[in-house]
Structure formats: C-alpha cells, structure tokens
Scaffold this active site. Structure first.
Site, PDB file in Angstrom:
ATOM      1  CE  LYS A   1      -0.298  -0.184   5.035  1.00 21.92           C
ATOM      2  NZ  LYS A   1      -1.052  -0.709   6.184  1.00 21.92           N
TER       3      LYS A   1
ATOM      4  NE  ARG B   1      -7.578   0.142  11.242  1.00 22.43           N
ATOM      5  CZ  ARG B   1      -6.377  -0.020  10.692  1.00 22.43           C
ATOM      6  NH1 ARG B   1      -5.485   0.964  10.754  1.00 22.43           N
ATOM      7  NH2 ARG B   1      -6.052  -1.139  10.103  1.00 22.43           N
TER       8      ARG B   1
ATOM      9  CG  MET C   1       8.756  24.135  -2.215  1.00 18.82           C
ATOM     10  SD  MET C   1       7.846  25.140  -3.370  1.00 18.82           S
ATOM     11  CE  MET C   1       6.888  26.174  -2.294  1.00 18.82           C
TER      12      MET C   1
ATOM     13  CE1 TYR D   1      13.495  32.570   1.740  1.00 14.30           C
ATOM     14  CE2 TYR D   1      13.299  30.204   1.985  1.00 14.30           C
ATOM     15  CZ  TYR D   1      13.199  31.337   1.211  1.00 14.30           C
ATOM     16  OH  TYR D   1      12.802  31.230  -0.097  1.00 14.30           O
TER      17      TYR D   1
HETATM   18  C1  LIG Z   1      -0.393  -1.755   6.822  1.00 13.94           C
HETATM   19  C2  LIG Z   1      -1.033  -3.009   7.238  1.00 13.94           C
HETATM   20  C3  LIG Z   1      -0.267  -4.163   7.468  1.00 13.94           C
HETATM   21  C4  LIG Z   1       1.249  -4.185   7.408  1.00 13.94           C
HETATM   22  O1  LIG Z   1       1.805  -3.618   8.581  1.00 13.94           O
HETATM   23  P1  LIG Z   1       3.396  -3.545   8.802  1.00 13.94           P
HETATM   24  O2  LIG Z   1       3.532  -3.064  10.198  1.00 13.94           O
HETATM   25  O3  LIG Z   1       3.922  -2.556   7.835  1.00 13.94           O
HETATM   26  O4  LIG Z   1       3.928  -4.902   8.571  1.00 13.94           O
HETATM   27  C5  LIG Z   1      -0.952  -5.333   7.756  1.00 13.94           C
HETATM   28  N1  LIG Z   1      -2.304  -5.353   7.849  1.00 13.94           N
HETATM   29  C6  LIG Z   1      -3.063  -4.253   7.648  1.00 13.94           C
HETATM   30  C7  LIG Z   1      -4.546  -4.349   7.769  1.00 13.94           C
HETATM   31  C8  LIG Z   1      -2.453  -3.044   7.355  1.00 13.94           C
HETATM   32  O5  LIG Z   1      -3.206  -1.951   7.164  1.00 13.94           O
END
Ligand SMILES: *Cc1c(COP(=O)(O)O)cnc(C)c1O
Length: 383
Positions: free
Chosen positions: A36, A135, A323, A275
């Site tokens: 992801k 969640r 930036m 800056y």
């Molecule tokens: C992001 C995620 C993971 C992976 O987690 P890591 O700590 O990066 O291994 C596993 N399960 C779900 C539902 C996630 O959202």
C-alpha cells in the site's frame, strides 16, 4: 542527471529480507507483501516486479485504486487483496479480476452479494473481525447474520479468509492487549469453523505480529515495513538482535535516496544562512546546497537537525529546509565539488543515514517519512 534526486532500490536487500522473514514465518503460512501507499514510498511500478522475482506472489493494498495500479503492472500472474477502501462502483472490477477484499460492514456485504449475483460470479472475500482494535471489523453480535448470508448466498460469496489487525504488536507495553486480541480471534475462528466454514486463510499478523507473536502467524501474514528492511520498532529490533545473537542486522534497507551538490560557497564566520535567523556560522564555513526540499519529502523538521552524507562524511543540515533546497555545512568534508553525490537516505563509504535518524525521532516515523516520498522522484534498481 535530469531530476534533482533519485531513489535506488536494492533487489539483493529485498531478497535478503524476504528470505529471513519467510524463514521466521515457516512454510505453512502464505506471505502477503503489503504494498500500500506506493509500496511504502518505494515505488509500486518498480518494486512489484522485483518482489515477484524474489518469489512472493501475494500482495496486499489498501484501496481499489492501488489494486488497479498493481493489476496494470502484473495482470493475472499474482494475487491481490484489498484491505480497505472500495467504492460500490468498483466492486464489479474486483470480482471480475479475482481480486480478494476485506468485508467489514453489513452494507458492504449486501452490496457484494448484489454485484456478484449480477455478474454471476462469486466474490473472493475476507471477513474482517473486530478483535480489540476498534477500527474496522464485524462485532461479535453481527456474526450470526454474516454467517446466515454466507450460507444463503454461497454461490456468490467465496469466503477465502477471516482476518483482523493487531493494534500495537511492536511494543511490549501492549502485551496484554495483543494476547486478548489473539485469543478473541481464535475464539471467533472456531465459531466460524463450527458453522461449517473452512476459509483457506485465517490471518491476523503484520510485521510486528510475525516477529513478536509467532502464535499470530496462522495461515497468512500481511508483511509490510519489515519486508522493506525496517524494524517495526527499536524495541523489536533490539530484541531480535539479542535473541538470535546476531552481530549484524538481519534486515537490510531496500531504499536509498540520493542527490548531488548543486553549489558551493564560502561563508565567513558570523553570517546568517538561509531564511531568517535560525542558523549563524560560528566559523569560516563551506556551505553547499542540495536540490531537494520539503516539496520532495525532505521534511521541514530536519531544519538545523538532519544530516546527509557527502564524500563519505556525515554533515549537518543548516538553517531551514526550503521548498526545493536544503543547505548543508560541508566545512569538514574534504574535496567537495559541485556534482558530488549526496546521500539523503542510505549508505556511503560505510556510513549510513537511516530513515530513523533522518527523522531523528521515533522509529514509528519510518512509516510516515517513507510514504511521503513523492511519486515524481525517479526510481531505479540498484545495479
Ligand atoms: C499496513 C497493514 C499491514 C502491514 O503492517 P506492517 O507493520 O507494515 O507490517 C498489515 N495489515 C493491515 C490491515 C495493514 O493496514
């Protein structure tokens, strides 16, 4: 170099991590690599083929848009699983392409049945259970209804998995909470079993689950951060280095981020740099610029705080991060010239800048800083 910086990806490091983590996981479970957020900032297009070459064929993403991107890269030769967002309009796409996805609300389940019926093809679903994170996931009192629908519409719902997510497996502080989650998950899995369901995958563990709670491994592990060579926490890292009596880190960073020296100036003692008045030279200095700023994911919190590597030396960021540029003090580095390589994250002559020290704060920021690396920085495989 056309672009102002580039990201280098090491297949060797990736393979090392996958082999190490697979060994810890054992042969009985499926390794799903979590890709992801643009593969944790590494670049999905570039990394996905490399991961597959290392022998992983199951990928987890957050959204249907990410799944579509992954599908474009790999077509039918890998399995994709969506752990989060799909809008109703794209359920059909997921079903059509055999992409599995989490279901965690009655509304989603109803809609899936409707769309699968219309398509005349079963949806591959993973029922997500509430086990203590609060969640997403079905609560216990909703499960009778879930079970009823799964049975009634069994020709449209293929229950491929039952899953949940651990709310803090990276820290021993949460030990009790994790035990409760594992226990609840096991209890609910048994209930599904008693209802006659035998999904291929029961899965709960993320990286920290895999590393710290072997009993959470079950039939599948969704492994993110550690696949990329980062420990989910310092605590987990230290425990593993100690436990296994390693003198080297078994995980290696896949990503390096590099740029070049853009300019070099002499600045006398007692002058403000960049800056405002946040930095004044306390000696006659050699000051350089690097063409990377907060617009490129080089966080402003590194103003007067971060470090980079130049000619094998660790040198400080001075003044505020701009930036498009960052100013560094190269007085102590020898023979610096315009065009020299600057390492923002990674290794040079045995010195390392980790994302952790890049953030100079808590390790959990690894996740955030990585995923903020912009898409527009070119990625290439390390040769
Ligand atoms: C992001 C995620 C993971 C992976 O987690 P890591 O700590 O990066 O291994 C596993 N399960 C779900 C539902 C996630 O959202």
């Amino acid at each position: 170099m056309l672009h102002t910086s580039y990201i280098e990806l090491s297949k060797e490091a990736l393979n090392n991590n996958l082999q190490y983590l697979k060994k810890r996981m054992g042969d009985h479970a499926k390794y799903s690599m979590v890709v992801k957020a643009n593969a944790y900032g590494h670049g999905l297009e570039q990394l996905l083929p490399m991961i597959e070459e290392c022998g992983v064929d199951h990928f987890s993403v957050f959204s249907v848009a990410e799944a579509m991107r992954a599908y474009e890269i790999k077509k039918d030769c890998c399995q994709l699983m969506i752990m989060g967002y799909i809008d109703e309009d794209h359920l059909e796409w997921a079903i059509e392409k055999d992409v599995s996805f989490f279901v965690f609300t009655p509304e989603r389940l109803q809609k899936v049945i409707e769309v699968a019926r219309k398509k005349g093809k079963p949806a591959k679903i993973h029922v997500e259970l509430e086990t203590g994170m609060h969640r997403t996931g079905f609560c216990e009192d909703q499960l009778e209804e879930v079970s009823r629908l799964l049975k009634k519409y069994s020709s449209y719902l293929h229950l491929e998995g039952i899953c949940s997510h651990m709310a803090g497996a990276e820290s021993i502080v949460n030990y009790q909470r994790m035990q409760e989650q594992i226990e609840t998950f096991n209890k609910l899995c048994s209930w599904f079993h008693s209802e006659g369901f035998q999904p291929a995958y029961r899965h709960l563990a993320c990286s920290a689950g895999l590393l710290n709670y072997p009993e959470s491994i079950m039939d599948m592990v969704r492994v993110g951060i550690s696949s990329y060579g980062f420990w989910p926490s310092d605590e987990t890292k230290m425990m593993h280095l100690k436990e296994e009596a390693f003198d080297t880190d078994p995980l290696q960073r896949v990503l390096s981020w590099k740029s070049v020296i853009m300019s070099l100036n002499r600045v006398p003692k007692g002058k403000y740099v960049s800056y405002g008045k946040s930095y004044m030279t306390n000696r006659d200095s050699k000051i350089s610029t690097v063409p990377v700023g907060y617009g490129y994911g080089f966080s402003r919190t590194l103003s007067n705080n971060g470090h980079v590597l130049v000619n094998g030396k660790r040198v400080p960021v001075v003044g505020t991060v701009n930036m498009n540029m960052v100013v560094i003090d190269v007085t102590d580095a020898e023979n610096v010239k315009v065009g020299d390589e600057v390492v923002l994250i990674g290794e040079q002559n045995g010195n390392t800048i980790s994302v952790g020290s890049f953030s100079d704060m808590n390790n959990s920021l690894n996740y955030e800083l990585l995923t903020r690396l912009p898409h527009h920085i070119p990625r290439k495989q390390k040769t």
